[in-house]
Design a protein around this motif. Structure first.
Motif, mmCIF file in Angstrom:
data_model
loop_
_atom_site.group_PDB
_atom_site.id
_atom_site.type_symbol
_atom_site.label_atom_id
_atom_site.label_comp_id
_atom_site.label_asym_id
_atom_site.label_seq_id
_atom_site.Cartn_x
_atom_site.Cartn_y
_atom_site.Cartn_z
ATOM 1 N N ASP A 304 -10.828 31.100 20.144
ATOM 2 C CA ASP A 304 -10.491 30.047 18.984
ATOM 3 C C ASP A 304 -10.850 28.934 19.179
ATOM 4 O O ASP A 304 -10.742 28.126 20.295
ATOM 5 N N VAL A 305 -11.571 28.107 18.071
ATOM 6 C CA VAL A 305 -11.861 26.736 18.380
ATOM 7 C C VAL A 305 -10.617 25.825 18.673
ATOM 8 O O VAL A 305 -10.878 24.875 19.883
ATOM 9 N N SER A 306 -9.450 26.119 18.274
ATOM 10 C CA SER A 306 -8.592 25.154 18.492
ATOM 11 C C SER A 306 -8.225 25.314 20.052
ATOM 12 O O SER A 306 -7.738 24.093 20.567
ATOM 13 N N ARG A 307 -8.320 26.457 20.695
ATOM 14 C CA ARG A 307 -8.359 26.299 22.261
ATOM 15 C C ARG A 307 -9.111 25.371 22.793
ATOM 16 O O ARG A 307 -8.920 24.559 23.784
ATOM 17 N N LEU A 308 -10.449 25.450 22.500
ATOM 18 C CA LEU A 308 -11.477 24.592 23.054
ATOM 19 C C LEU A 308 -10.973 22.925 22.886
ATOM 20 O O LEU A 308 -11.141 22.371 23.625
ATOM 21 N N ASP A 309 -10.549 22.881 21.509
ATOM 22 C CA ASP A 309 -10.073 21.454 21.365
ATOM 23 C C ASP A 309 -9.040 20.932 22.375
ATOM 24 O O ASP A 309 -9.173 19.917 22.819
ATOM 25 N N ASN A 313 -8.870 18.127 25.042
ATOM 26 C CA ASN A 313 -7.862 17.138 25.038
ATOM 27 C C ASN A 313 -7.257 16.882 26.435
ATOM 28 O O ASN A 313 -7.106 15.862 27.078
ATOM 29 N N LEU A 314 -6.966 18.092 27.006
ATOM 30 C CA LEU A 314 -6.379 18.089 28.400
ATOM 31 C C LEU A 314 -7.310 17.431 29.481
ATOM 32 O O LEU A 314 -7.092 16.811 30.249
ATOM 33 N N ILE A 315 -8.614 18.029 29.178
ATOM 34 C CA ILE A 315 -9.643 17.417 30.122
ATOM 35 C C ILE A 315 -9.555 15.718 29.965
ATOM 36 O O ILE A 315 -9.741 14.951 30.957
ATOM 37 N N GLY A 316 -9.702 15.457 28.771
ATOM 38 C CA GLY A 316 -9.642 13.968 28.286
ATOM 39 C C GLY A 316 -8.287 13.068 29.584
ATOM 40 O O GLY A 316 -8.520 12.288 30.118
ATOM 41 N N GLU A 317 -7.237 13.926 29.324
ATOM 42 C CA GLU A 317 -6.025 13.142 30.336
ATOM 43 C C GLU A 317 -6.534 13.347 31.512
ATOM 44 O O GLU A 317 -6.232 12.278 32.223
ATOM 45 N N LEU A 318 -7.003 14.373 32.093
ATOM 46 C CA LEU A 318 -7.407 14.545 33.296
ATOM 47 C C LEU A 318 -8.554 13.499 33.843
ATOM 48 O O LEU A 318 -8.384 12.866 34.808
ATOM 49 N N VAL A 319 -9.328 13.052 32.923
ATOM 50 C CA VAL A 319 -10.461 12.064 33.294
ATOM 51 C C VAL A 319 -9.758 10.898 33.275
ATOM 52 O O VAL A 319 -10.177 9.968 34.430
ATOM 53 N N ILE A 320 -8.623 10.580 32.775
ATOM 54 C CA ILE A 320 -7.911 9.387 32.884
ATOM 55 C C ILE A 320 -7.369 9.146 34.108
ATOM 56 O O ILE A 320 -7.492 8.296 34.975
#
Lengths: 709, 152
Positions: A304-309, A313-320
């Motif tokens: 499901d595309v929403s899972r990838l989204d 998002n979580l990865i974005g947090e992780l990058v921060i």
């Protein structure tokens, strides 16, 4: 629709859409030249569509696809040749199917009347002139008997077996059974077939697919499948379908006695006769034909595309957090630098950072799709358009395999449609006009995609009449977009950018093709929202080239962090040309505009501080730079570009380069001119992300000059 | 039967009461996400005075509203008591800067009056009522109205 099928509707529609897309592309290719493989592919797609629509109980659709399938079958067997009118007919049928699918998606059934279309397809089929009956050069070598259930093998399947053997695939016989208490035998059976098709190719099914669909079978059925992998992959494929058991699996090509009994190799051909119940196989060893290896289908799962989204998002947090942890470690190193535990912490931190980076890469890759997902619908559009306009156009697509994030894929289609329409409508001239200009009658439109550094570059080029700056200026003045005075001051390049101004159309007449001159305006604003830039290059009489530079993803960008007063701004690296250290004495004032000369060109300077006034201090934009920097302190200038223009932004200091996760300012804050969002930096503070296009718009608004924005 | 009972038992609501200047305000507890200490606010240039800026709330960007300005109150100094009340309407999350948080209040319907009866101030759209307690008057904020951005 058949009862109990609602739950499969989603899957059906998705797959039908895929098949339709494939069909459309292939039929287009058919127009330029038909190859055996192509026809085979088309036939298979039509066949699958027929099967699934019948399984869903959508009979009118089944009828229509059946007629289409028959046509392709005739084409494939050389009983019919491809003519433009036939292709048109096929497109009509595809359009009707599309309409039906849309109807099904909305209401679960179709009411479209297809009788007329079906009869036209049938008529086309009956008018077939038999070009050449297929000559099967079958030479018998050895007959090998295999215990097989009744197989009714058609010439189609015969061909498929032949092909599979030629390709060096192994062929397996799978005996399958459905659980006795299974409610929907046919669905399970069809799902099994689909699963097997993902691991290989189905050559024959007994009972045949129609019977399976109509549940005209007991609990067992048999599949003859070819794969370039091993039996295990087929087993696994079957294993994914519940309520289905694999009773047995036999290899029949690789059986020892087959190999030992071989006589001299002869021309590749294998014929399966239809003598039931035993399948008599006339089997010849194919000459190694590795060059025609069927493409291995990669193992995939649908997510499901929403899972990838969410994942992104979580990865974005992780990058921060990663950036933050590394910075904290750096801060602490002065204090605890010699502590062994701290050293370990440092190692761990850098390991986590590395993993986070890899994770980000992988997730980004998982979201990548080839741009062909967008491009594939264009050839048809161009064809229809050209036909409507009475133009002849050769549409060349390059770089369809270029991959980009699905967030970009989703939004890039519309601007491209506008651009291509413009090229066909306004760019390329009619045949007579072209001949008069000494060009070939057939116009060319190119659509290219490629990676360039951290960007995707998409080009739309035509060899049409090009943009005439003189006419553009006239037009703009007549339409009241510009005053005569401003227009005459404008460079040719600036004039070309006028086509992006709203309420501006260069075509003398409004056509229903590219609308009322809102097209390019929308194109530009849509692209700007994506953080993309667009450039024009054009020569009168030679053609135009539109270059769109897109970010790989919309979620994470590389930014140059600069500080202005006590705020930090992130400038998208995609728009940054270079950074300079300028001495105040090098700054000249040109009509109250601070300007420097950079490699022979003048570069206007804008103070970031004036663009984004902080606190109560709303500074005057016209502030002259050198009056403020009376001492010989160098000033930092970041040169940014947009739409072929460059300006220098004066900043206090350069902070560094960093990957920034774009976060919107939220609905409450709303749109802020010149900003596209905010990001959280490694130290937990926030940086505002500058929208370079927006800054250019702000500047031109202030100066009252249409920067064609 | 059940309905009859409901009429007898008075509905009550829980509020978080806070101080702005010398006035006490209340926001229903359900719309409050959390209350945090004031932290460094990043200014967003070009936004009106009511927008203080944005903060980083555990990785999320939350705009901070200057509630005093929003309600037309005189400017106040930030103190160690200053807090940010983070409210959310499901769609938007906004932090509201207040002078200090008093605590949770429970009011029953009979203690709440329509605003017009007591106050005749110019802009009452942000107030949905006034609660009377033993020792104070609590101005009940109409959170959706306060959060709604004026059309610019």
């Amino acid at each position: 629709m058949n009862e109990g099928m609602e739950q499969f509707l989603g899957v059906f529609l998705q797959e039908a859409a895929e098949q339709m897309e494939l069909l459309e592309q292939d039929v287009l290719k058919l127009e330029t030249g038909a190859s055996k493989e192509l026809l085979q592919e088309i036939f298979r797609a039509a066949h699958t569509l027929k099967g699934s629509s019948r399984a869903m109980g959508l009979n009118p659709m089944g009828e229509l696809t059946h007629a289409v399938e028959d046509l392709f079958d005739a084409l494939r067997n050389d009983q019919l040749s491809v003519t433009p009118s036939l292709v048109d007919l096929l497109f009509n049928a595809l359009d009707a199917l599309k309409a039906m699918l849309e109807e099904v998606a909305e209401s679960g059934k179709t009411s479209l009347d297809t009788v007329e279309l079906t009869s036209r397809l049938r008529a086309a089929l009956s008018s077939k002139e038999i070009v050449a009956a297929p000559v099967s050069s079958v030479s018998t070598t050895k007959t090998e008997k295999i215990e097989l259930p009744a197989f009714d093998v058609s010439p189609v399947q015969e061909n498929a077996i032949k092909d599979a053997l030629n390709a060096g695939n192994s062929i397996w016989l799978l005996k399958l059974s459905v659980a006795p208490d299974c409610v929907m035998k046919s669905v399970r059976a069809l799902m099994t077939l689909q699963a097997i098709e993902r691991a290989g190719a189905i050559l024959a099914v007994s009972p045949d697919e129609d019977k399976l669909e109509n549940e005209e079978f007991d609990l067992t059925f048999t599949v003859l499948a070819a794969t370039d992998r091993d039996a295990e992959s087929l087993k696994n494929a079957v294993g994914t379908v519940s309520e289905i058991n694999l009773e047995s699996i036999h290899a029949w090509q690789n059986e020892p006695e087959t190999q030992t009994n071989e006589s001299t190799p002869e021309p590749a051909a294998a014929v399966v006769t239809s003598s039931a119940p035993e399948l008599a196989v006339v089997h010849q060893d194919a000459a190694p034909a590795a060059e025609k290896k069927t493409v291995a289908q990669p193992q995939t799962i649908r997510v499901d595309v929403s899972r990838l989204d969410t994942l992104l998002n979580l990865i974005g947090e992780l990058v921060i957090d990663r950036t933050r942890i590394v910075q904290l470690c750096n801060q602490l190193s002065g204090q605890y630098g010699s502590d062994p535990t701290f050293e370990q912490l440092g190692e761990e931190a850098s390991h986590v950072a590395r993993i986070a980076d890899q994770l980000q890469d992988e997730v980004m890759k998982a979201r990548m799709l080839p741009i062909d997902n967008v491009f594939s619908r264009f050839p048809r559009m161009i064809r229809d358009l050209a036909q409507k306009m009475g133009k002849e156009i050769n549409f060349i697509v390059e770089g369809r395999e270029t991959e980009l994030d699905r967030s970009v894929i989703e939004v890039v289609g519309d601007p491209l449609i506008h651009m291509l329409r413009n090229s066909v409508d306004h760019g390329v001239e009619g045949p007579e006009e072209r001949e008069k200009a000494g060009k070939s009658k057939i116009g060319n439109v190119w659509l290219r995609a490629r990676h360039q550094e951290n960007h995707i570059v998409i080009e739309v080029e035509d060899d049409g009449k090009g943009l005439d700056p003189v006419k553009l200026r006239e037009n703009a003045v007549n339409k009241g977009v510009l005053t005569q005075e401003v227009a005459s001051r404008m460079s040719d390049r600036e004039a070309m950018n006028l086509i992006f101004a709203s309420g501006f159309s260069t075509a003398k007449e409004v056509t229903d093709v590219s609308g009322r001159g809102v097209g390019m305006d929308i194109v530009r604003s849509n692209l700007q929202k994506l953080g993309a830039s667009i450039d024009i290059d054009s020569q009168v009489g030679r053609g135009s080239l539109f270059t769109v530079k897109l970010p790989l993803t919309l979620a994470i960008i590389r930014g140059l962090l600069v500080s202005v007063q006590n705020a930090v701004f992130a400038l998208p690296l995609s728009s940054v040309v270079e950074t300079l250290r300028v001495l105040p004495s090098e700054v000249h004032s040109v009509r109250h505009q601070p300007t420097i000369v950079l490699r022979g060109n003048s570069l206007p300077l804008i103070r970031m501080h004036d663009l984004f006034p902080m606190n109560e201090d709303r500074a005057v934009v016209e502030a002259v730079v050198h009056s403020r920097n009376s001492e010989e302190q160098p000033i930092y200038v970041v040169v940014v570009s947009s739409g072929g223009y460059q300006i220098g932004l004066i900043v206090d200091t350069l902070v560094g380069e960093q990957e920034v996760v774009i976060k919107t300012l939220g609905k409450f804050v709303g749109d802020v001119h010149g900003l596209s969002g905010a990001t959280i930096m490694g130290d937990g503070r926030m940086a505002l992300i500058a929208d370079i296009e927006g800054i250019f718009r702000m500047i031109s608004k202030k100066r009252g000059v249409a920067h064609a924005a | 039967m059940a309905e009859a009972c409901l009429d007898v038992i008075e509905r009550d609501e829980q509020l978080v009461a806070f101080q702005l200047g010398d006035e006490t305000y209340g926001i229903e507890i359900a719309s409050i996400q959390e209350i945090i200490r004031l932290q460094e606010v990043t200014q967003v240039p070009g936004k009106g005075d009511e927008m203080e800026g944005i903060i980083n709330l555990r990785g999320k960007i939350v705009p901070i509203m200057n509630l005093r300005r929003r309600l037309g109150l005189p400017h106040g100094e930030r103190t160690s008591q200053s807090r940010v009340v983070v409210v959310s309407d499901g769609e938007c999350t906004v932090g509201m800067e207040v002078d200090s948080v008093i605590g949770v209040l429970k009011l029953v319907d009979s203690q709440i009056e329509k605003p017009s009866q007591i106050m005749s101030n110019n802009d009452m759209s942000h107030v949905r009522g006034v609660g009377k307690t033993d020792d104070a008057l609590v101005i009940l904020l109409n959170v959706p109205a306060v959060m709604r951005r004026d059309q610019e």
